[in-house]
Design a protein around this motif. Structure first.
Motif, PDB file in Angstrom:
ATOM      1  N   TYR A  11       0.827  -1.203   0.000  1.00 50.34           N
ATOM      2  CA  TYR A  11       0.000   0.000   0.000  1.00 50.34           C
ATOM      3  C   TYR A  11       0.865   1.258   0.000  1.00 50.34           C
ATOM      4  N   TRP A  12       2.024   1.203   0.666  1.00 45.84           N
ATOM      5  CA  TRP A  12       2.901   2.378   0.771  1.00 45.84           C
ATOM      6  C   TRP A  12       4.026   2.359  -0.266  1.00 45.84           C
ATOM      7  N   ASP A  13       3.947   1.449  -1.205  1.00 44.78           N
ATOM      8  CA  ASP A  13       4.994   1.287  -2.219  1.00 44.78           C
ATOM      9  C   ASP A  13       4.725   2.222  -3.400  1.00 44.78           C
ATOM     10  N   THR A  14       5.238   3.416  -3.327  1.00 45.26           N
ATOM     11  CA  THR A  14       4.970   4.410  -4.368  1.00 45.26           C
ATOM     12  C   THR A  14       5.843   4.217  -5.611  1.00 45.26           C
ATOM     13  N   ASP A  15       6.938   3.470  -5.496  1.00 39.92           N
ATOM     14  CA  ASP A  15       7.867   3.317  -6.620  1.00 39.92           C
ATOM     15  C   ASP A  15       7.827   1.926  -7.248  1.00 39.92           C
ATOM     16  N   GLY A  16       6.970   1.032  -6.742  1.00 39.98           N
ATOM     17  CA  GLY A  16       6.752  -0.250  -7.402  1.00 39.98           C
ATOM     18  C   GLY A  16       7.787  -1.317  -7.136  1.00 39.98           C
ATOM     19  N   TYR A  17       8.546  -1.220  -6.050  1.00 42.76           N
ATOM     20  CA  TYR A  17       9.576  -2.222  -5.766  1.00 42.76           C
ATOM     21  C   TYR A  17       9.039  -3.439  -5.016  1.00 42.76           C
ATOM     22  N   ILE A  18       7.796  -3.384  -4.541  1.00 40.77           N
ATOM     23  CA  ILE A  18       7.213  -4.509  -3.815  1.00 40.77           C
ATOM     24  C   ILE A  18       6.298  -5.301  -4.748  1.00 40.77           C
ATOM     25  N   LEU A  19       6.494  -6.612  -4.778  1.00 36.27           N
ATOM     26  CA  LEU A  19       5.630  -7.521  -5.532  1.00 36.27           C
ATOM     27  C   LEU A  19       4.695  -8.187  -4.535  1.00 36.27           C
ATOM     28  N   TRP A  20       3.422  -7.831  -4.595  1.00 35.06           N
ATOM     29  CA  TRP A  20       2.441  -8.309  -3.618  1.00 35.06           C
ATOM     30  C   TRP A  20       1.807  -9.592  -4.116  1.00 35.06           C
ATOM     31  N   CYS A  21       1.939 -10.681  -3.341  1.00 30.69           N
ATOM     32  CA  CYS A  21       1.453 -12.005  -3.736  1.00 30.69           C
ATOM     33  C   CYS A  21       0.414 -12.505  -2.733  1.00 30.69           C
ATOM     34  N   SER A  22      -0.684 -13.062  -3.263  1.00 36.84           N
ATOM     35  CA  SER A  22      -1.704 -13.617  -2.377  1.00 36.84           C
ATOM     36  C   SER A  22      -2.522 -14.647  -3.152  1.00 36.84           C
ATOM     37  N   SER A  23      -3.576 -15.191  -2.509  1.00 37.56           N
ATOM     38  CA  SER A  23      -4.394 -16.209  -3.157  1.00 37.56           C
ATOM     39  C   SER A  23      -5.672 -16.430  -2.360  1.00 37.56           C
ATOM     40  N   ILE A  24      -6.517 -17.341  -2.868  1.00 37.69           N
ATOM     41  CA  ILE A  24      -7.742 -17.730  -2.165  1.00 37.69           C
ATOM     42  C   ILE A  24      -7.540 -18.965  -1.304  1.00 37.69           C
ATOM     43  N   SER A  25      -6.318 -19.512  -1.280  1.00 36.26           N
ATOM     44  CA  SER A  25      -6.078 -20.825  -0.678  1.00 36.26           C
ATOM     45  C   SER A  25      -6.462 -20.900   0.789  1.00 36.26           C
ATOM     46  N   LYS A  26      -6.109 -19.898   1.576  1.00 37.69           N
ATOM     47  CA  LYS A  26      -6.358 -19.954   3.013  1.00 37.69           C
ATOM     48  C   LYS A  26      -7.772 -19.492   3.367  1.00 37.69           C
ATOM     49  N   VAL A  27      -8.404 -18.741   2.468  1.00 43.21           N
ATOM     50  CA  VAL A  27      -9.707 -18.164   2.762  1.00 43.21           C
ATOM     51  C   VAL A  27     -10.849 -19.016   2.228  1.00 43.21           C
ATOM     52  N   LEU A  28     -10.675 -19.565   1.029  1.00 46.02           N
ATOM     53  CA  LEU A  28     -11.787 -20.197   0.340  1.00 46.02           C
ATOM     54  C   LEU A  28     -11.575 -21.680   0.068  1.00 46.02           C
ATOM     55  N   ALA A  29     -10.695 -22.008  -0.870  1.00 53.95           N
ATOM     56  CA  ALA A  29     -10.550 -23.404  -1.267  1.00 53.95           C
ATOM     57  C   ALA A  29      -9.171 -23.643  -1.852  1.00 53.95           C
ATOM     58  N   PRO A  30      -8.269 -24.275  -1.103  1.00 52.34           N
ATOM     59  CA  PRO A  30      -6.915 -24.491  -1.607  1.00 52.34           C
ATOM     60  C   PRO A  30      -6.867 -25.373  -2.842  1.00 52.34           C
ATOM     61  N   GLY A  31      -7.848 -26.269  -2.996  1.00 49.39           N
ATOM     62  CA  GLY A  31      -7.842 -27.172  -4.132  1.00 49.39           C
ATOM     63  C   GLY A  31      -8.087 -26.494  -5.466  1.00 49.39           C
ATOM     64  N   LEU A  32      -8.627 -25.271  -5.451  1.00 43.75           N
ATOM     65  CA  LEU A  32      -8.879 -24.565  -6.705  1.00 43.75           C
ATOM     66  C   LEU A  32      -7.608 -23.974  -7.294  1.00 43.75           C
ATOM     67  N   ARG A  33      -6.556 -23.836  -6.509  1.00 37.06           N
ATOM     68  CA  ARG A  33      -5.242 -23.389  -6.980  1.00 37.06           C
ATOM     69  C   ARG A  33      -5.335 -22.113  -7.803  1.00 37.06           C
TER      70      ARG A  33
END
Length: 474
Positions: free
Chosen positions: A295-317
């Protein structure tokens, strides 16, 4: 002080003075409002205030209860760290960092129990999408991901005050897949990567497979060692950093906002790519969800990675990445090494988000998970030796335990023989500092009706093993 804060403070005073003991049930909202002569809205705000600060917690359809607020102040951190790169393959347990049992193993892998997943709503969505599926859905998928899914995710996170454009997002097969792509396109074999310590075991397995070295940066209940991190950046000791900042696995802490801002500033100052593993972002135990460092990365050096695995369904990958200034590299590498992500799965998740079922599920499961974590902590506090330390996570699915005098390598071996799956402390570091620690999953309800195959029976068996090991050492 507002009226609801004044009301909340009375509860805090009663809890501190033990007039309200741990586990005590509090009045229902309407009852509290009548007792105190306030509106139901004010009563609700008072309970929200207490819950957000860890004084109480809600059990769905049961009410509000006094929480166990004991905090861990002396979890082991790295006793000495020279900031020298280490090869994780040299220190890996025999079966790898993240190996687990097959079959029913509720305490091992971090995930929600099937009973907590919206199976009916999800099945209804899948049926609806497949009924109107076009021929294009069965062709090779778009490399960047379906536009409808990227747009749905953009709108979803905008409601969480984390705004980005759909064009900035790349859909992947999982959060770990996003991390892999980022590592492969930004670093080379034998490069050193700065990681949190303790570090999620799955990331250590990935780094081992990719032949990357690591420098462990200490993380405690107070946050990450920013001085050590900057030393690595300034001395060009690392080619990138791989960090978790929200509900960090295994500690469960969330870095303070000031530290997240500092991480973004360090990335810009040293032009250092930081891969942010944020798979637990949606599972806050508080009312307000924290924002990622991205959120505070104004210059784009952070690559933000996430997924639905822990919230919804890990099997959907299915996962995603906001690669920032590394978009072309990330997208190019993803295109070359993958034919994209299953179009039907993408379309179903897009529909599930847009129709509101995804947010409804999150809003429903978060208080349930908060309650479960409190119940696990209470059970462990009652059944483990008094010297045991138990984390008080601010979100996520796991608890980090320390049991002085118990070798958790031996404990894990004995537990495996008994069919109980845990993650030993040595799975989270190349250093020996966590050999009396372990991690357990809290995603399975502790049912009042004790059955042979239940999380409660597994937890009971684990506690008995701990007690037997402690007794044999005395």
């Amino acid at each position: 002080m507002t009226l609801y804060e004044s009301l909340a403070q009375r509860f805090i005073d009663d809890i501190v003075c033990e007039r309200l003991p741990i586990g005590a049930r509090l009045p229902a909202l309407r009852q509290l409002a009548q007792q105190q002569g306030v509106s139901v809205t004010t009563a609700g705000k008072a309970y929200d205030y207490l819950a957000d600060r860890g004084w109480i917690y809600a059990r769905p359809q049961a009410g509000y209860f006094v929480a166990n607020r004991s905090q861990i102040t002396e979890f082991p951190a790295l006793s000495s760290h020279s900031l020298t790169p280490r090869d994780p393959s040299r220190f890996a347990p025999v079966q790898g960092y993240n190996s687990g049992l097959t079959g029913f193993a509720p305490l091992g892998t971090s995930l929600l129990a099937p009973a907590l997943l919206p199976e009916v709503d999800l099945a209804r969505t899948i049926k609806r999408v497949t009924r109107r599926a076009s021929q294009s859905m069965f062709s090779y998928p778009e490399s960047q991901g379906l536009e409808s899914l990227r747009q749905a995710l953009s709108e979803h996170f905008r409601e969480n005050h984390f705004a980005f454009n759909a064009e900035e997002l790349v859909i992947t097969n999982s959060c770990l897949d996003s991390v892999r792509i980022a590592l492969e396109c930004l670093t080379e074999p034998q490069d050193a990567i700065a990681v949190c310590s303790p570090c999620f075991s799955g990331l250590l397995d990935l780094l081992t497979t990719l032949k990357r070295q690591i420098i462990e940066i200490p993380v405690t209940h107070e946050g990450i060692d920013l001085h050590a991190l900057e030393t690595c950046f300034a001395g060009q000791k690392v080619s990138a950093a791989l960090l978790s900042t929200t509900h960090v696995n295994p500690l469960g802490i969330t870095l303070p906002t000031q530290q997240k801002q500092a991480i973004a500033a360090l990335a810009s100052k040293y032009k250092m790519p930081i891969i942010e593993d944020d798979v637990y972002f949606e599972l806050s135990h508080q009312k307000e969800k924290p924002l990622p460092a991205k959120y505070w990365d104004t210059d784009g050096y952070i690559l933000w990675c996430s997924s639905i695995s822990k919230v919804l369904a890990p099997g959907l990958r299915l996962g995603w990445c906001l690669p920032g200034r590394y978009f072309d590299k990330f997208y190019g590498h993803h295109s070359y090494t993958s034919m994209g992500v299953n179009s039907l799965v993408q379309a179903c998740i897009a529909e599930f988000i847009l129709c509101g079922d995804y947010r409804n599920h999150i809003n429903k499961v978060r208080p349930i998970l908060q309650s479960q974590v409190h119940l696990y902590r209470q059970f462990l506090a009652e059944h483990l030796p008094s010297s045991a330390q138990i984390s008080a996570p601010q979100g996520g699915l796991v608890l980090w335990l320390r049991i002085p005098g118990v070798d958790t390598n031996q404990l894990a071996d004995e537990a495996r023989k008994a069919g109980v799956d845990i993650r030993r402390g040595s799975c989270f570091s190349t250093h020996p500092d966590y050999n009396d620690c372990l991690r357990i999953n809290c995603g399975w309800p502790l049912y009042l009706k004790v059955e042979r195959d239940s999380a409660q029976m597994q937890l009971q068996g684990l506690c008995e093993l701990v007690q037997s090991l402690k007794g044999s050492d005395s």
